[in-house]
Design an enzyme around this catalytic site. Sequence first.
Site, PDB file in Angstrom:
ATOM      1  N   SER A 279      28.024  64.361   7.755  1.00  0.00           N
ATOM      2  CA  SER A 279      29.429  64.630   7.396  1.00  0.00           C
ATOM      3  C   SER A 279      30.168  65.338   8.531  1.00  0.00           C
ATOM      4  CB  SER A 279      29.526  65.416   6.082  1.00  0.00           C
ATOM      5  OG  SER A 279      29.125  66.746   6.243  1.00  0.00           O
ATOM      6  N   ASN A 280      29.488  66.199   9.262  1.00  0.00           N
ATOM      7  CA  ASN A 280      30.142  66.809  10.431  1.00  0.00           C
ATOM      8  C   ASN A 280      30.422  65.758  11.501  1.00  0.00           C
ATOM      9  OD1 ASN A 280      30.550  69.826  10.365  1.00  0.00           O
ATOM     10  ND2 ASN A 280      28.475  69.674   9.541  1.00  0.00           N
TER      11      ASN A 280
ATOM     12  N   ARG B 112      15.550  68.866  14.606  1.00  0.00           N
ATOM     13  CA  ARG B 112      14.367  68.854  15.472  1.00  0.00           C
ATOM     14  C   ARG B 112      14.527  69.951  16.496  1.00  0.00           C
ATOM     15  NH1 ARG B 112       9.609  66.934  14.809  1.00  0.00           N
ATOM     16  NH2 ARG B 112       9.050  66.696  16.978  1.00  0.00           N
TER      17      ARG B 112
ATOM     18  N   ASN C 268      26.058  73.147  19.043  1.00  0.00           N
ATOM     19  CA  ASN C 268      25.511  72.949  17.702  1.00  0.00           C
ATOM     20  C   ASN C 268      26.426  73.628  16.693  1.00  0.00           C
ATOM     21  OD1 ASN C 268      23.521  72.367  15.641  1.00  0.00           O
ATOM     22  ND2 ASN C 268      22.887  74.508  15.738  1.00  0.00           N
TER      23      ASN C 268
ATOM     24  N   HIS D  27      26.109  75.674  13.058  1.00  0.00           N
ATOM     25  CA  HIS D  27      25.104  76.326  12.210  1.00  0.00           C
ATOM     26  C   HIS D  27      25.824  76.917  10.994  1.00  0.00           C
ATOM     27  CE1 HIS D  27      21.418  78.469  11.237  1.00  0.00           C
ATOM     28  NE2 HIS D  27      22.165  79.514  10.974  1.00  0.00           N
TER      29      HIS D  27
HETATM   30  C1  GRF Z   1      25.493  71.355   8.239  1.00  0.00           C
HETATM   31  O1  GRF Z   1      25.575  72.365   7.264  1.00  0.00           O
HETATM   32  C2  GRF Z   1      25.287  71.944   9.595  1.00  0.00           C
HETATM   33  O2  GRF Z   1      25.895  73.186   9.764  1.00  0.00           O
HETATM   34  C3  GRF Z   1      23.798  72.094   9.655  1.00  0.00           C
HETATM   35  O3  GRF Z   1      23.280  70.984   8.986  1.00  0.00           O
HETATM   36  C4  GRF Z   1      24.241  70.500   8.055  1.00  0.00           C
HETATM   37  C5  GRF Z   1      24.493  69.059   8.398  1.00  0.00           C
HETATM   38  O4  GRF Z   1      25.303  68.421   7.459  1.00  0.00           O
HETATM   39  N1  GRF Z   1      23.345  72.235  11.015  1.00  0.00           N
HETATM   40  P1  GRF Z   1      25.931  67.014   7.791  1.00  0.00           P
HETATM   41  O5  GRF Z   1      24.788  66.059   8.113  1.00  0.00           O
HETATM   42  O6  GRF Z   1      26.857  67.185   8.950  1.00  0.00           O
HETATM   43  O7  GRF Z   1      26.648  66.599   6.555  1.00  0.00           O
END
Ligand code: GRF
Length: 217
Positions: free
Chosen positions: A18-19, A96, A112, A114
């Site tokens: 989703s990001n 990973r 990244n 987080h």
């Molecule tokens: C997000 O909460 C991100 O912060 C973390 O893993 C999740 C990934 O979600 N690192 P998506 O695959 O982007 O929906």
Amino acid sequence: MSLPKKTRVAILISGRGSNMVSVIEAAKAPDYPAEIALVLSNRPDAGGLARAAEAGIPARAIDHTLFASRESFDAALDAALREAGIELVCLAGFMRIFSAGFVEAWAGRMVNIHPSLLPLFRGTHTHEQALQAGVRLHGCTVHYVVPELDAGPIIAQAAVPVLTGDDPDSLADRVIVQEHKLYPKALALVASGQAPLKNGRVDFAAAQGAKGALHSL
Ligand code: GRF
């Protein structure tokens, strides 16, 4: 006047992405400083791969289970990134841990997101960790990647209140909305060279514009 050349970005995912989608959407703007040139997953079953392909972005899996060592997987990843002329790597739910050599090779060129206000709550289960600690504000952080997990210099953060009655899922739902807003903005800053990594710190080219404060009450 022609726009400056866009930075070639690869997004690395392991899951639903989703990001990744929020960054792909933002990158459609003509003046966005990055172009999403590649999506890679270490998991062939990652839902985000199909979403990237639908958006017309070259997307493929490099299955980490087919490699004998962390180093050999990282070498395959590195080769794919270089072959595609990638200049900046954007981790978006990539689950990973890299070898130190890979991180060093991409130092200052890998970011990244987080789901916590670092340096609080590194690692996994960050929403459980936040509830357990009883913090009243929680959120997300975009940071440069360094060999130590979730310890890299911070580029941007967004905070949300922790509400009475929250559970990890309700908190995650509130945080991810902000992730989707923060990551495209932070990536634009990095891709346009306005927040380079210098001597282990983020060296902002201009004053950051956010005003006001978020109170939990
Ligand atoms: C997000 O909460 C991100 O912060 C973390 O893993 C999740 C990934 O979600 N690192 P998506 O695959 O982007 O929906």
